[in-house]
Design a protein around this motif. Structure first.
Motif, PDB file in Angstrom:
ATOM      1  N   PRO A  13      -2.320   0.939   4.277  1.00 18.69           N
ATOM      2  CA  PRO A  13      -0.804   1.100   3.528  1.00 18.69           C
ATOM      3  C   PRO A  13       0.039   1.650   4.683  1.00 18.69           C
ATOM      4  O   PRO A  13      -0.613   2.836   5.483  1.00 18.69           O
ATOM      5  N   ALA A  14       1.377   1.565   4.726  1.00 16.64           N
ATOM      6  CA  ALA A  14       2.087   2.014   6.017  1.00 16.64           C
ATOM      7  C   ALA A  14       3.502   2.136   5.502  1.00 16.64           C
ATOM      8  O   ALA A  14       4.162   1.399   4.741  1.00 16.64           O
ATOM      9  N   TYR A  15       3.878   3.593   5.812  1.00 14.24           N
ATOM     10  CA  TYR A  15       5.348   3.713   5.344  1.00 14.24           C
ATOM     11  C   TYR A  15       6.029   4.492   6.681  1.00 14.24           C
ATOM     12  O   TYR A  15       5.580   5.584   7.025  1.00 14.24           O
ATOM     13  N   ASN A  16       6.805   4.077   7.217  1.00 12.84           N
ATOM     14  CA  ASN A  16       7.623   4.477   8.530  1.00 12.84           C
ATOM     15  C   ASN A  16       6.646   4.807   9.635  1.00 12.84           C
ATOM     16  O   ASN A  16       6.389   5.837  10.009  1.00 12.84           O
ATOM     17  N   GLU A  17       5.800   3.931  10.026  1.00 11.57           N
ATOM     18  CA  GLU A  17       4.760   4.127  10.873  1.00 11.57           C
ATOM     19  C   GLU A  17       4.835   3.211  12.421  1.00 11.57           C
ATOM     20  O   GLU A  17       3.934   2.886  12.901  1.00 11.57           O
ATOM     21  N   LYS A  70     -13.599  -9.324  10.033  1.00 12.86           N
ATOM     22  CA  LYS A  70     -12.553  -8.577   9.559  1.00 12.86           C
ATOM     23  C   LYS A  70     -11.390  -9.354   8.909  1.00 12.86           C
ATOM     24  O   LYS A  70     -10.901 -10.442   9.683  1.00 12.86           O
ATOM     25  N   GLU A  71     -10.907  -8.865   7.839  1.00 12.78           N
ATOM     26  CA  GLU A  71      -9.431  -9.323   7.462  1.00 12.78           C
ATOM     27  C   GLU A  71      -8.829  -8.139   7.396  1.00 12.78           C
ATOM     28  O   GLU A  71      -8.822  -7.110   6.569  1.00 12.78           O
ATOM     29  N   ILE A  72      -7.687  -8.034   7.959  1.00 15.61           N
ATOM     30  CA  ILE A  72      -6.614  -7.123   8.171  1.00 15.61           C
ATOM     31  C   ILE A  72      -5.394  -7.269   7.543  1.00 15.61           C
ATOM     32  O   ILE A  72      -4.774  -8.270   7.807  1.00 15.61           O
ATOM     33  N   ILE A  73      -5.010  -6.349   6.441  1.00 16.79           N
ATOM     34  CA  ILE A  73      -3.932  -6.415   5.532  1.00 16.79           C
ATOM     35  C   ILE A  73      -3.059  -5.118   5.746  1.00 16.79           C
ATOM     36  O   ILE A  73      -3.564  -3.938   5.643  1.00 16.79           O
ATOM     37  N   VAL A  74      -1.807  -5.277   6.284  1.00 17.69           N
ATOM     38  CA  VAL A  74      -0.991  -4.229   6.266  1.00 17.69           C
ATOM     39  C   VAL A  74       0.011  -4.380   5.233  1.00 17.69           C
ATOM     40  O   VAL A  74       0.667  -5.334   4.865  1.00 17.69           O
ATOM     41  N   VAL A  75       0.270  -3.341   4.279  1.00 20.99           N
ATOM     42  CA  VAL A  75       1.196  -3.287   3.249  1.00 20.99           C
ATOM     43  C   VAL A  75       2.143  -2.208   3.602  1.00 20.99           C
ATOM     44  O   VAL A  75       1.943  -1.076   3.665  1.00 20.99           O
ATOM     45  N   ASP A  76       3.329  -2.773   3.874  1.00 24.02           N
ATOM     46  CA  ASP A  76       4.514  -1.924   4.550  1.00 24.02           C
ATOM     47  C   ASP A  76       5.160  -1.615   3.124  1.00 24.02           C
ATOM     48  O   ASP A  76       5.745  -2.259   2.213  1.00 24.02           O
ATOM     49  N   ASP A  77       5.001  -0.246   2.708  1.00 24.37           N
ATOM     50  CA  ASP A  77       5.788   0.302   1.333  1.00 24.37           C
ATOM     51  C   ASP A  77       6.860   0.655   1.436  1.00 24.37           C
ATOM     52  O   ASP A  77       7.259   1.782   1.397  1.00 24.37           O
ATOM     53  N   LYS A 104      -0.549 -11.977  15.014  1.00 27.04           N
ATOM     54  CA  LYS A 104      -0.833 -13.013  14.247  1.00 27.04           C
ATOM     55  C   LYS A 104      -2.301 -12.987  13.491  1.00 27.04           C
ATOM     56  O   LYS A 104      -2.306 -13.740  12.413  1.00 27.04           O
ATOM     57  N   GLU A 105      -2.906 -12.188  13.817  1.00 22.21           N
ATOM     58  CA  GLU A 105      -4.411 -11.999  13.028  1.00 22.21           C
ATOM     59  C   GLU A 105      -4.301 -11.276  11.864  1.00 22.21           C
ATOM     60  O   GLU A 105      -5.153 -11.086  11.048  1.00 22.21           O
ATOM     61  N   VAL A 106      -3.068 -10.630  11.815  1.00 22.07           N
ATOM     62  CA  VAL A 106      -2.894  -9.571  10.629  1.00 22.07           C
ATOM     63  C   VAL A 106      -2.167 -10.201   9.644  1.00 22.07           C
ATOM     64  O   VAL A 106      -1.042 -10.777   9.802  1.00 22.07           O
ATOM     65  N   THR A 107      -2.332  -9.806   8.531  1.00 23.27           N
ATOM     66  CA  THR A 107      -1.693 -10.222   7.080  1.00 23.27           C
ATOM     67  C   THR A 107      -0.551  -9.132   6.865  1.00 23.27           C
ATOM     68  O   THR A 107      -0.979  -7.815   6.670  1.00 23.27           O
ATOM     69  N   LEU A 108       0.637  -9.540   6.690  1.00 24.22           N
ATOM     70  CA  LEU A 108       1.747  -8.328   6.497  1.00 24.22           C
ATOM     71  C   LEU A 108       2.043  -8.750   4.845  1.00 24.22           C
ATOM     72  O   LEU A 108       2.593  -9.731   4.442  1.00 24.22           O
ATOM     73  N   ILE A 109       1.994  -7.784   4.172  1.00 25.71           N
ATOM     74  CA  ILE A 109       2.866  -7.780   2.724  1.00 25.71           C
ATOM     75  C   ILE A 109       3.906  -6.514   2.646  1.00 25.71           C
ATOM     76  O   ILE A 109       3.636  -5.522   3.104  1.00 25.71           O
ATOM     77  N   LYS A 167       1.297   5.513  -1.840  1.00 26.25           N
ATOM     78  CA  LYS A 167       0.028   5.039  -0.995  1.00 26.25           C
ATOM     79  C   LYS A 167      -0.875   4.089  -2.044  1.00 26.25           C
ATOM     80  O   LYS A 167      -1.296   2.938  -1.640  1.00 26.25           O
ATOM     81  N   GLY A 168      -1.047   4.947  -3.114  1.00 30.07           N
ATOM     82  CA  GLY A 168      -2.129   4.013  -4.242  1.00 30.07           C
ATOM     83  C   GLY A 168      -1.577   2.689  -4.545  1.00 30.07           C
ATOM     84  O   GLY A 168      -2.316   1.795  -4.660  1.00 30.07           O
ATOM     85  N   GLY A 169      -0.162   2.689  -4.825  1.00 28.04           N
ATOM     86  CA  GLY A 169       0.184   1.373  -5.205  1.00 28.04           C
ATOM     87  C   GLY A 169       0.251   0.371  -4.113  1.00 28.04           C
ATOM     88  O   GLY A 169      -0.123  -0.798  -4.234  1.00 28.04           O
ATOM     89  N   ALA A 170       0.369   0.817  -2.824  1.00 25.92           N
ATOM     90  CA  ALA A 170       0.283  -0.136  -1.414  1.00 25.92           C
ATOM     91  C   ALA A 170      -1.253  -0.551  -1.448  1.00 25.92           C
ATOM     92  O   ALA A 170      -1.527  -1.931  -1.173  1.00 25.92           O
ATOM     93  N   VAL A 171      -2.011   0.261  -1.677  1.00 24.18           N
ATOM     94  CA  VAL A 171      -3.558  -0.134  -1.418  1.00 24.18           C
ATOM     95  C   VAL A 171      -3.916  -0.871  -2.594  1.00 24.18           C
ATOM     96  O   VAL A 171      -4.629  -2.163  -2.380  1.00 24.18           O
ATOM     97  N   GLN A 172      -3.320  -0.890  -3.672  1.00 24.44           N
ATOM     98  CA  GLN A 172      -3.963  -1.661  -4.769  1.00 24.44           C
ATOM     99  C   GLN A 172      -3.316  -3.139  -4.547  1.00 24.44           C
ATOM    100  O   GLN A 172      -3.982  -4.099  -4.720  1.00 24.44           O
ATOM    101  N   ASN A 173      -1.887  -3.274  -3.966  1.00 23.24           N
ATOM    102  CA  ASN A 173      -1.408  -4.452  -3.865  1.00 23.24           C
ATOM    103  C   ASN A 173      -2.061  -5.154  -2.549  1.00 23.24           C
ATOM    104  O   ASN A 173      -2.356  -6.251  -2.554  1.00 23.24           O
ATOM    105  N   GLY A 174      -2.543  -4.364  -1.682  1.00 22.87           N
ATOM    106  CA  GLY A 174      -3.250  -5.125  -0.547  1.00 22.87           C
ATOM    107  C   GLY A 174      -4.676  -5.690  -0.921  1.00 22.87           C
ATOM    108  O   GLY A 174      -5.182  -6.600  -0.888  1.00 22.87           O
ATOM    109  N   ILE A 175      -5.301  -4.926  -2.040  1.00 21.63           N
ATOM    110  CA  ILE A 175      -6.812  -5.263  -2.574  1.00 21.63           C
ATOM    111  C   ILE A 175      -6.430  -6.482  -3.300  1.00 21.63           C
ATOM    112  O   ILE A 175      -7.241  -7.403  -3.140  1.00 21.63           O
TER     113      ILE A 175
END
Length: 241
Positions: free
Chosen positions: A9-13, A36-43, A57-62, A69-77
């Protein structure tokens, strides 16, 4: 080979996320039979976080509106496909190089939960404050005290001793989220999950990990209000689902 889905989960990072992703990608998990499956959720970031992530390119961006944070984590899951979920903060407080130690413990205890404990690291390395056991030399007193209180509070409510309930390194079996509805969206989501893990009879194993505390000036977002929310969340979900 099993898959570990790393949810970030990422916010202004934008300041840290690029270096973090490089370090995660460099960690060898294949040797331990995990890909590894890497998922970044831009909150809902207001900076260039998404732009930096899109270069990998190896990373999925949402991308989503700001929910916490919790909402971003859930979305990523929900978007993950792995056998296990590892939650990774977007800053550089923690060391992705500690993944192997956690995955080794997971291999010994499959389908259980693994928590990275900063407190145990300080105990073992004797690198903490002499009169404040488990406290990093750079950690402020209030966050350290909050961690102690939450450890005691968790023990009182659940009879489980967890040395670092506030850790941002946790591995969960993905099937847990198919059986449990997570209702919170903020930093307190970690504590809701801890509660429901215990009530689901999923054991929590702790592994020592390193970290370098950052200040509010460096982007630290958790505050005193989140401590009170944590206490309430652990109490709330002790007696409800």
């Amino acid at each position: 080979m099993k898959t570990i889905s790393i949810i970030i989960p990422a916010y202004n990072e934008e300041r840290y996320i690029g270096d973090l992703l490089k370090r995660i990608l460099a960690v060898d998990t294949d040797t331990l039979q995990f890909k590894k499956e890497i998922i970044v959720v831009d909150d809902g970031s207001k900076d260039n976080t998404s732009s930096v992530v899109s270069d990998f390119k190896e990373v999925t961006l949402i991308q989503q509106k700001n929910t916490g944070k919790g909402g971003a984590v859930q979305n990523g899951i929900r978007s993950s496909t792995g056998d296990y979920i590892l939650v990774q903060d977007a800053d550089l407080e923690y060391f992705p190089e500690d993944y192997p130690a956690m995955l080794e413990e997971l291999n010994k205890n499959p389908d259980q939960a693994i928590y990275g404990s900063r407190t145990l690291w300080q105990y073992q390395k004797k690198d903490g404050m002499k009169f404040f056991p488990g406290r990093h030399k750079k950690q402020e007193f209030a966050p350290w005290l909050a961690g102690i209180i939450l450890t005691l509070w968790t023990f009182i409510l659940y009879q489980k001793w967890i040395t670092d309930t506030l850790t941002a390194y946790k591995i969960y079996p993905s099937h847990f989220f198919k059986k449990n509805i997570i209702k919170t969206n903020g930093f307190e989501t970690d504590h809701e999950i801890t509660s429901k893990l215990i009530k689901s009879n999923i054991k929590i194993f702790e592994v020592p990990i390193r970290y370098i505390p950052r200040t509010k000036a460096e982007g630290k977002k958790i505050g005193p209000k989140d401590g009170f929310n944590a206490v309430w969340t652990l109490l709330r979900f002790r007696f409800s689902n």
